[in-house]
Design a protein around this motif. Sequence first.
Motif, PDB file in Angstrom:
ATOM      1  N   SER A  78      -3.593   9.741   1.046  1.00  0.00           N
ATOM      2  CA  SER A  78      -3.578   8.597   0.135  1.00  0.00           C
ATOM      3  C   SER A  78      -3.301   7.293   0.882  1.00  0.00           C
ATOM      4  O   SER A  78      -3.885   6.260   0.569  1.00  0.00           O
ATOM      5  N   THR A  79      -2.448   7.340   1.903  1.00  0.00           N
ATOM      6  CA  THR A  79      -2.208   6.142   2.707  1.00  0.00           C
ATOM      7  C   THR A  79      -3.465   5.745   3.468  1.00  0.00           C
ATOM      8  O   THR A  79      -3.821   4.557   3.521  1.00  0.00           O
ATOM      9  N   ALA A 130       0.668   4.561  -2.415  1.00  0.00           N
ATOM     10  CA  ALA A 130       0.421   5.868  -1.815  1.00  0.00           C
ATOM     11  C   ALA A 130       1.536   6.851  -2.164  1.00  0.00           C
ATOM     12  O   ALA A 130       1.321   8.060  -2.204  1.00  0.00           O
ATOM     13  N   CYS A 149      -9.555   1.194   1.997  1.00  0.00           N
ATOM     14  CA  CYS A 149     -10.148   0.432   0.890  1.00  0.00           C
ATOM     15  C   CYS A 149      -9.591  -0.995   0.796  1.00  0.00           C
ATOM     16  O   CYS A 149     -10.318  -1.901   0.429  1.00  0.00           O
ATOM     17  N   ILE A 168       0.831  -1.201   0.000  1.00  0.00           N
ATOM     18  CA  ILE A 168       0.000   0.000   0.000  1.00  0.00           C
ATOM     19  C   ILE A 168       0.867   1.254   0.000  1.00  0.00           C
ATOM     20  O   ILE A 168       0.547   2.237  -0.668  1.00  0.00           O
ATOM     21  N   LEU A 181      -6.078   4.262   0.944  1.00  0.00           N
ATOM     22  CA  LEU A 181      -5.697   2.921   0.487  1.00  0.00           C
ATOM     23  C   LEU A 181      -5.813   1.881   1.605  1.00  0.00           C
ATOM     24  O   LEU A 181      -6.232   0.745   1.357  1.00  0.00           O
ATOM     25  N   ARG A 182      -5.440   2.236   2.811  1.00  0.00           N
ATOM     26  CA  ARG A 182      -5.585   1.292   3.914  1.00  0.00           C
ATOM     27  C   ARG A 182      -7.059   1.026   4.231  1.00  0.00           C
ATOM     28  O   ARG A 182      -7.428  -0.084   4.605  1.00  0.00           O
TER      29      ARG A 182
END
Length: 110
Positions: free
Chosen positions: A100-101, A76, A107, A72, A104-105
């Motif tokens: 963004s991190t 990111a 999702c 991830i 993504l974490r």
Amino acid sequence: MEVRWEIFLIIIGSALVTFLPRVIPLMVLSRFELPGWAMRWLHYVPISVMAALIGQELLLHDGQLAGLRNNIELFAALPTFFVAIKTRSLLGTVVVGVISTMVLRFCFAL
């Protein structure tokens, strides 16, 4: 309040070990002018150190080469890098990296 001398000496020793390697070269190098090739070489040191730290963090997990599927942080880093190049803003880069991190974490929770 009781002062534990062992802890106090450890703190003082740690401060010296951190402080001296930074101050001694600064004092020595301030006495004379470095040649042009040395200044050009030193210009790239911070970039190289940052690239090594970021590359290791993005590409290695637990000492092993990380695959793309579970990485991830690497995904990111892509929009973060784009924002850093386009805006040259530290605050914008950090905000985009954190958001963004987080997205993504959220999702792709592993």
